[in-house]
Design an enzyme around this catalytic site. Structure first.
Site, short mmCIF file in Angstrom:
data_model
loop_
_atom_site.label_atom_id
_atom_site.label_comp_id
_atom_site.label_asym_id
_atom_site.label_seq_id
_atom_site.Cartn_x
_atom_site.Cartn_y
_atom_site.Cartn_z
N LYS A 200 0.95 -1.43 -0.04
CA LYS A 200 -0.10 -0.09 -0.07
C LYS A 200 0.80 1.44 0.10
O LYS A 200 1.59 1.49 0.95
CB LYS A 200 -0.86 0.07 1.06
CG LYS A 200 -1.58 1.20 1.40
CD LYS A 200 -2.68 1.72 0.35
CE LYS A 200 -3.61 0.63 -0.06
NZ LYS A 200 -4.48 0.78 -1.08
N HIS A 328 -10.37 -6.49 -4.26
CA HIS A 328 -9.86 -5.50 -3.40
C HIS A 328 -10.45 -5.78 -1.94
O HIS A 328 -11.38 -6.77 -1.81
CB HIS A 328 -10.88 -4.14 -3.81
CG HIS A 328 -10.81 -3.10 -2.83
ND1 HIS A 328 -12.06 -2.93 -1.99
CD2 HIS A 328 -9.75 -2.40 -2.54
CE1 HIS A 328 -11.58 -1.85 -1.32
NE2 HIS A 328 -10.34 -1.36 -1.43
O1 GKR Z 1 -6.78 -0.11 4.31
O2 GKR Z 1 -5.95 1.84 4.29
C1 GKR Z 1 -6.31 0.99 3.65
C2 GKR Z 1 -6.57 0.72 2.00
O3 GKR Z 1 -6.07 1.96 1.57
C3 GKR Z 1 -7.91 0.74 1.73
O4 GKR Z 1 -8.86 1.57 2.39
C4 GKR Z 1 -8.09 0.63 0.31
O5 GKR Z 1 -9.54 0.62 0.02
O6 GKR Z 1 -6.90 -1.26 -0.05
C5 GKR Z 1 -7.73 -0.64 -0.65
C6 GKR Z 1 -6.94 -0.36 -2.00
O7 GKR Z 1 -6.73 -1.40 -2.74
O8 GKR Z 1 -7.35 0.53 -2.44
MG MG Z 2 -6.35 -0.25 -4.51
#
Ligand code: GKR
Ligand code: MG
Length: 430
Positions: A200, A328
């Site tokens: 991420k 996702h």
């Molecule tokens: O858990 O902070 C997180 C992610 O950024 C999540 O909210 C995203 O929706 O995992 C997600 C993504 O693939 O964009």
């Molecule tokens: Mg994403």
């Protein structure tokens, strides 16, 4: 058999201080559990992300569905949609956040999955069989890495003297440098056997995140696929520059930039496939996606596409237009995971390991306990319906957490400001 009663329970589950483009995860992630009970005494369950609007809407909709038969699912969902219109909620936009804010898709998903869980029990078949049948009996997931602050979430402070070992210890640690990212990946892979890695991004300057990807490649070699997801906070120029730099090592680059037009520009300039859960997120987005070629891979998600059957429809469209399929995730518990596994089992062209935040959560609301990974995959439960049973005592505890926490929606910006005063979300940061 008709729906006799329903329960909508918001819960707060411990979540570590993970970083994303949106800021910082709060100590608790919010989920909603929907339970329907029918006249035959059988029940059906589902789990979706929680906001005040989702809780209010589900309570409102469900009152209109008493007396409906879940077997007439199309009729039931049409009735649900019509009843939501009368609530006149205005927050029906996806928003700029990495996660989706639309209420109807969440509500539709909750209703559909709970009905399918119930129907599976009624006819003694698995949800994946109701969806057309499993093409695999174990569904592969990838290691989902995060930059993070120290601590494990909830009320637990980081304690370097505690007895935790392995992943339980690493899960609490600060992660910022490429070495720390590699340490996190090794620990997740040792514990769960994952065979691919997603980082991420959108947190550090893009070149620093690229360095972390190269460190992962050096450490794991070319047989472990790598992905990076900066959640659309890069400019087109940055997306092209970093995309080219990472071309030799990425399985795919996920949402480097915001919007289908910008994604198409980056996609034309680099070699890595582009994936999205941010620019093509509904059936209405498909015509433009096809016209522009905004991405090569779509991350499906039954919570955001309106249920499991909608995701099967999406997969068919992806096949027609040459899009790969992945999945996702957001912070979630075993009930959502079970539904993800049933869906993953039914997608013929599952091209990539699926995303899951599950290793980051420590609570559980199903009596089976935490669902086990074997070589990074989860076996499709073999009992009827979703194949898992709700643990009402655990739900009561997490509902109390929700009441104590006192926050009804996710706001990573406010959490981030607690450690970096004045921090602001920027739709395009680099
Ligand atoms: O858990 O902070 C997180 C992610 O950024 C999540 O909210 C995203 O929706 O995992 C997600 C993504 O693939 O964009
Ligand atoms: Mg994403």
């Amino acid at each position: 058999m008709k729906i006799a009663s329903f329960t909508v329970t918001p819960i707060a589950t411990i979540d570590p201080p993970l970083r994303a483009a949106s800021g910082l995860h709060a100590p608790f992630a919010l989920r909603v559990i929907l339970e329907i009970a029918c006249e035959d005494g059988l029940t059906g369950f589902s789990e979706i992300p929680c906001t005040n609007g989702v809780v209010e809407s589900l309570n409102h909709i469900c009152k209109h569905l008493l007396g409906e038969d879940p077997l007439q699912l199309t009729r039931l969902l049409e009735k649900a949609k019509a009843s939501l219109v009368s609530l006149k909620r205005e927050d029906e936009a996806r928003g700029d956040t990495p996660w989706d804010q639309r209420i109807w898709v969440h509500a539709r998903s909750a209703l559909e999955v709970a009905c399918l869980d119930y129907l599976g029990k009624r006819f003694e078949v698995r949800v994946c069989d109701l969806l057309g049948g499993a093409v695999r009996e174990a569904v592969p997931f990838g290691a989902y890495l995060f930059y993070k602050e120290p601590g494990a979430g909830g009320d637990l402070a980081f304690n370097s003297d505690n007895q935790a070992e392995g992943w339980a210890a690493v899960r609490q640690m600060n992660t910022k440098s490429p070495d720390e990212v590699v340490r996190q990946a090794k620990s997740l892979i040792d514990e769960y056997g994952f065979q691919s890695i997603k980082l991420k991004g959108g947190v550090l300057p893009p070149d620093d995140e690229a360095d972390a990807i190269f460190a992962l490649r050096d450490s794991f070699g070319k047989d472990v696929p790598l992905r990076l997801d900066p959640n659309a906070v890069w400019s087109v120029e940055t997306g092209i520059r970093i995309g080219k730099k990472l071309d030799p090592v990425l399985e795919y680059l996920e949402d480097p930039v915001r919007g289908q037009e910008n994604m198409a520009l980056v996609g034309k300039a680099i070699e890595s496939p582009l994936a999205t859960n941010m620019c093509t997120t509904s059936f209405e987005d498909i015509p433009n996606s096809v016209r522009l070629h905004s991405e090569d891979v779509i991350l499906t998600d039954h919570h955001y596409w309106g249920g499991l059957k909608a995701c099967i429809d999406l997969c068919r469209i992806c096949q027609t237009f040459g899009r790969g399929i992945s999945m996702h995730s957001n912070s979630h518990l075993g009930l959502s995971l079970a539904a993800m596994v049933h869906l993953g089992a039914c997608i013929p062209q599952l091209d990539y390991d699926l995303d899951t935040h599950y290793p980051w959560q420590s609570d559980e609301i199903i009596k089976e306990g935490r669902l086990p990974f074997e070589n990074g995959a989860i076996k499709v439960p073999d009992k009827p319906g979703l194949g898992v049973t709700l643990d009402h005592e655990a739900i009561a505890v997490l509902h109390q957490n929700y009441l104590n926490f006192g926050v009804g929606f996710r706001n990573d910006e406010v959490e981030m400001q607690k450690i970096e005063p004045g921090w602001k979300f920027q739709a395009t940061r680099w």
